[in-house]
Design a protein around this motif. Structure first.
Motif, PDB file in Angstrom:
ATOM      1  N   ASN A 109       0.834  -1.207   0.000  1.00 16.28           N
ATOM      2  CA  ASN A 109       0.000   0.000   0.000  1.00 16.28           C
ATOM      3  C   ASN A 109       0.867   1.255   0.000  1.00 16.28           C
ATOM      4  O   ASN A 109       0.538   2.245  -0.676  1.00 16.28           O
ATOM      5  N   LEU A 110       1.988   1.212   0.735  1.00 18.65           N
ATOM      6  CA  LEU A 110       2.906   2.347   0.717  1.00 18.65           C
ATOM      7  C   LEU A 110       3.527   2.518  -0.665  1.00 18.65           C
ATOM      8  O   LEU A 110       3.631   3.641  -1.181  1.00 18.65           O
ATOM      9  N   LEU A 111       3.925   1.411  -1.287  1.00 20.99           N
ATOM     10  CA  LEU A 111       4.492   1.477  -2.633  1.00 20.99           C
ATOM     11  C   LEU A 111       3.474   2.026  -3.636  1.00 20.99           C
ATOM     12  O   LEU A 111       3.819   2.812  -4.522  1.00 20.99           O
ATOM     13  N   MET A 112       2.211   1.610  -3.491  1.00 20.10           N
ATOM     14  CA  MET A 112       1.180   2.133  -4.385  1.00 20.10           C
ATOM     15  C   MET A 112       0.923   3.615  -4.143  1.00 20.10           C
ATOM     16  O   MET A 112       0.631   4.365  -5.079  1.00 20.10           O
ATOM     17  N   ILE A 140      -4.699  11.560  -6.361  1.00 22.67           N
ATOM     18  CA  ILE A 140      -5.077  11.952  -4.996  1.00 22.67           C
ATOM     19  C   ILE A 140      -5.896  10.850  -4.338  1.00 22.67           C
ATOM     20  O   ILE A 140      -5.679  10.501  -3.174  1.00 22.67           O
ATOM     21  N   ALA A 141      -6.852  10.282  -5.104  1.00 22.71           N
ATOM     22  CA  ALA A 141      -7.669   9.181  -4.581  1.00 22.71           C
ATOM     23  C   ALA A 141      -6.797   7.971  -4.250  1.00 22.71           C
ATOM     24  O   ALA A 141      -6.995   7.310  -3.219  1.00 22.71           O
ATOM     25  N   GLY A 142      -5.825   7.667  -5.116  1.00 24.55           N
ATOM     26  CA  GLY A 142      -4.943   6.538  -4.887  1.00 24.55           C
ATOM     27  C   GLY A 142      -4.124   6.690  -3.625  1.00 24.55           C
ATOM     28  O   GLY A 142      -3.955   5.732  -2.854  1.00 24.55           O
ATOM     29  N   ILE A 143      -3.604   7.888  -3.400  1.00 28.52           N
ATOM     30  CA  ILE A 143      -2.850   8.148  -2.168  1.00 28.52           C
ATOM     31  C   ILE A 143      -3.764   8.008  -0.959  1.00 28.52           C
ATOM     32  O   ILE A 143      -3.414   7.368   0.039  1.00 28.52           O
ATOM     33  N   GLU A 144      -4.944   8.593  -1.046  1.00 28.73           N
ATOM     34  CA  GLU A 144      -5.887   8.587   0.078  1.00 28.73           C
ATOM     35  C   GLU A 144      -6.217   7.166   0.513  1.00 28.73           C
ATOM     36  O   GLU A 144      -6.067   6.814   1.686  1.00 28.73           O
ATOM     37  N   ILE A 145      -6.647   6.337  -0.426  1.00 29.20           N
ATOM     38  CA  ILE A 145      -7.105   4.992  -0.058  1.00 29.20           C
ATOM     39  C   ILE A 145      -5.943   4.114   0.396  1.00 29.20           C
ATOM     40  O   ILE A 145      -6.070   3.336   1.343  1.00 29.20           O
ATOM     41  N   ASN A 146      -4.772   4.236  -0.238  1.00 32.41           N
ATOM     42  CA  ASN A 146      -3.642   3.399   0.156  1.00 32.41           C
ATOM     43  C   ASN A 146      -3.069   3.790   1.507  1.00 32.41           C
ATOM     44  O   ASN A 146      -2.679   2.912   2.289  1.00 32.41           O
ATOM     45  N   VAL A 147      -3.022   5.071   1.790  1.00 32.80           N
ATOM     46  CA  VAL A 147      -2.526   5.513   3.102  1.00 32.80           C
ATOM     47  C   VAL A 147      -3.490   5.084   4.203  1.00 32.80           C
ATOM     48  O   VAL A 147      -3.073   4.601   5.261  1.00 32.80           O
ATOM     49  N   PRO A 204      -4.196  11.549  12.667  1.00 31.74           N
ATOM     50  CA  PRO A 204      -2.858  12.182  12.709  1.00 31.74           C
ATOM     51  C   PRO A 204      -1.820  11.398  11.908  1.00 31.74           C
ATOM     52  O   PRO A 204      -0.971  11.997  11.238  1.00 31.74           O
ATOM     53  N   LEU A 205      -1.884  10.062  11.957  1.00 29.08           N
ATOM     54  CA  LEU A 205      -0.925   9.229  11.221  1.00 29.08           C
ATOM     55  C   LEU A 205      -1.163   9.328   9.713  1.00 29.08           C
ATOM     56  O   LEU A 205      -0.214   9.382   8.929  1.00 29.08           O
ATOM     57  N   ILE A 206      -2.433   9.363   9.317  1.00 30.29           N
ATOM     58  CA  ILE A 206      -2.767   9.502   7.902  1.00 30.29           C
ATOM     59  C   ILE A 206      -2.296  10.852   7.380  1.00 30.29           C
ATOM     60  O   ILE A 206      -1.679  10.949   6.311  1.00 30.29           O
ATOM     61  N   THR A 207      -2.585  11.903   8.138  1.00 25.74           N
ATOM     62  CA  THR A 207      -2.182  13.257   7.734  1.00 25.74           C
ATOM     63  C   THR A 207      -0.667  13.374   7.628  1.00 25.74           C
ATOM     64  O   THR A 207      -0.142  13.936   6.660  1.00 25.74           O
ATOM     65  N   LYS A 210       0.590  11.536   4.469  1.00 31.57           N
ATOM     66  CA  LYS A 210       0.279  12.282   3.246  1.00 31.57           C
ATOM     67  C   LYS A 210       1.177  13.513   3.109  1.00 31.57           C
ATOM     68  O   LYS A 210       1.637  13.840   2.015  1.00 31.57           O
ATOM     69  N   GLN A 211       1.438  14.187   4.217  1.00 29.11           N
ATOM     70  CA  GLN A 211       2.337  15.343   4.170  1.00 29.11           C
ATOM     71  C   GLN A 211       3.744  14.919   3.777  1.00 29.11           C
ATOM     72  O   GLN A 211       4.440  15.643   3.047  1.00 29.11           O
ATOM     73  N   MET A 212       4.167  13.742   4.248  1.00 26.87           N
ATOM     74  CA  MET A 212       5.481  13.215   3.871  1.00 26.87           C
ATOM     75  C   MET A 212       5.559  13.007   2.362  1.00 26.87           C
ATOM     76  O   MET A 212       6.558  13.341   1.723  1.00 26.87           O
TER      77      MET A 212
END
Length: 221
Positions: A109-112, A140-147, A204-207, A210-212
């Motif tokens: 999921n991180l790789l995706m 953006i959707a891909g990052i959201e769901i995988n994170v 907080p972990l998701i945010t 994503k910021q990273m």
């Protein structure tokens, strides 16, 4: 209505692949460490049809997305694929190898998420056109769901991947006691979800993740 249809079109591919490749990764790593169960079941495959759960992969995410879009104006997604069968007793070193089998799902999921970040980066760089905006929105959707999937699955609650990682790392006596939580894991997750505790833990972990990605890939849109 057009916004809802557009949202479904944008999220469909990232959601299906985020969930199904997550499961396939578990099977592939289990095979690498000696358990052929998933391979025999035909589950080491990138074909989404082999992993889709009609309710968990399609119906539930669609209902949640539609309901949250209509009620809150933003799409909420949650779902799962058919769990890949893994017989931990067939692993060469069951307790030790369990860690890698469990970590494989969040790892892909991180790789995706990295892949979708590159899609956004490419979309930003191309001249404005009919493909640039959909590419960016899908990224953006891909990052959201995988994170979200990565962070959720890393919670140390058996049978989530984080729970299995914890069992692998704990001393034998503590690991055995901790593993006894597994029959109640889903109930614990539901209690956290409906009490609001899950969002307090995860957001907080998701945010932060994503910021990273924004900083790492320079995704300043």
């Amino acid at each position: 209505m057009n916004d809802i249809i557009q949202g479904i079109a944008i999220y469909a591919l990232p959601v299906i692949f985020a969930i199904t490749i997550h499961e396939a990764a578990h099977g592939y790593v289990a095979k690498y460490f000696g358990d052929p169960t998933a391979e025999k079941a035909g589950r080491i495959s990138l074909n989404p049809l082999r992993h889709i759960d009609p309710f968990g992969t399609i119906l539930l995410p669609l209902m949640l997305f539609l309901a949250s879009k209509l009620l809150m104006g933003s799409g909420l997604l949650f779902g799962w694929a058919k769990p890949v069968p893994v017989d931990f007793n067939q692993l060469r070193q069951p307790k030790k190898d369990m860690l890698w089998v469990a970590a494989a799902g969040p790892g892909v999921n991180l790789l995706m998420a990295f892949f979708w970040a590159m899609v956004i980066k490419f979309g930003i760089s191309v001249p404005d056109g009919i493909y640039a905006k959909p590419m960016i929105l899908m990224g953006i959707a891909g990052i959201e769901i995988n994170v979200i999937l990565m962070v959720l699955n890393l919670l140390p609650i058996p049978p989530l991947d984080g729970g299995r990682i914890a069992v692998s790392l704990l001393p034998n006596k503590l690991a055995w006691k901790f593993a006894q939580i597994e029959p109640y894991g889903f109930a614990i997750l539901l209690i956290l979800l409906f009490s609001g505790g899950l969002s307090v833990i995860l957001w907080p972990l998701i945010t932060m993740t994503k910021q990273m990605l924004v900083v790492l890939f320079g995704l300043y849109i």
